[in-house]
Motif scaffolding. Sequence first.
Motif, PDB file in Angstrom:
ATOM      1  N   ASN A 160     -27.651  25.179   8.034  1.00 49.73           N
ATOM      2  CA  ASN A 160     -27.231  26.205   7.069  1.00 49.73           C
ATOM      3  C   ASN A 160     -26.229  25.541   6.154  1.00 49.73           C
ATOM      4  O   ASN A 160     -25.700  24.612   6.481  1.00 49.73           O
ATOM      5  CB  ASN A 160     -26.471  27.317   8.073  1.00 49.73           C
ATOM      6  N   GLN A 196     -30.322  31.844  13.881  1.00 47.10           N
ATOM      7  CA  GLN A 196     -29.579  30.961  13.535  1.00 47.10           C
ATOM      8  C   GLN A 196     -28.453  30.522  14.569  1.00 47.10           C
ATOM      9  O   GLN A 196     -28.213  29.418  14.796  1.00 47.10           O
ATOM     10  CB  GLN A 196     -28.937  31.286  12.139  1.00 47.10           C
ATOM     11  N   LYS A 213     -30.071  28.620  17.310  1.00 49.75           N
ATOM     12  CA  LYS A 213     -30.425  27.306  16.695  1.00 49.75           C
ATOM     13  C   LYS A 213     -28.955  26.298  16.827  1.00 49.75           C
ATOM     14  O   LYS A 213     -29.239  25.256  17.114  1.00 49.75           O
ATOM     15  CB  LYS A 213     -30.681  27.265  15.227  1.00 49.75           C
TER      16      LYS A 213
END
Length: 325
Positions: free
Chosen positions: A24, A169, A172
């Motif tokens: 990210n 996310q 992850k």
Amino acid sequence: MKFTVVGSGAMGLRYGVLLQDAGNEVDFVDPWEPHVEKMRAQGGVYVSRDHKDRHLVPVNVFYPEEYTGNPDCYIFFTKQMQLENVLKRCAHFFKPHQYALTCMNGMGHVEKLLNYFAPEKLVAGTALVATVLNGPGDVDFIGARGAGSMNLANYTEKPDEFTHQLVAQLEKAQFNPNLTTNFRGTLLAKVVFNSVVNTLCTMFEMTMGEYAAYEGADEMSRQLIDEAYDACERDGIKMINTRQEELDSVNYVSKVANPLHYPSMYQDMHNYRPTEVDYINGYLVKLGRKHGYEAKTHAFLTHEVHLAELQKQKELKQQQVSSVA
């Protein structure tokens, strides 16, 4: 996904760095000048894990007044008593489409964040993971990668598409998120946890493992948990854990996950900073008093911590006088 971490201390750095590692785009915003300037001078933040493998991680860091980014989601990790001022300094870059995620300790932050973000854009939770800021530009992640977990919920208790993308996310990045539809019960679970471990470890200057190893720890924990649940239940809060599960959580985190960790309240006290006790034990006292219930042990501990703060300030003044002399 694009994130901006507001409050880039120990926990803010852990979330931001690991989300960055997971692919990210992450910016960091912080008002503490020594911290910001140190990271800029060294080209990032030094990150260790369990006091080992210290290495430099490049980060983009800004003061609130200079930031012009446009993230999908802000992650707030200030201290409770700092949040209102930080929000005022950051207000110029908030936009209606952006989400806010926070896993701050204690209670009091939700109402402040709702002054800047719509209810449907607010996600809050709890982080069961330990991190230490060694000093400006230097952080230590406690526990192996993937250790710890977190609970989170939408303020509306209605998860939308963005919330599920956010959870993906966080998964992850190995934060082990658990999405619930019980907003207050989710947040209060960590408040109760902290009202036991943070406060008692701070008062007796010990690690979580040292507290849990004491033969009377379960009895002490149960007394505080029972009072907290009595206060919460009187306010109509449905807790996500049973009382036994909350005690089990205290014991697991203290004995297995992070036995060598000094909680954040201890770190504040040790470094002569105000603690968040009013937003943890003190919050539970106020919650009970709304309904004519006295959480007496929590009230006593709140006073104890404030007395200890006064003593630490006395020590600090004595040190300052000695250094001048």
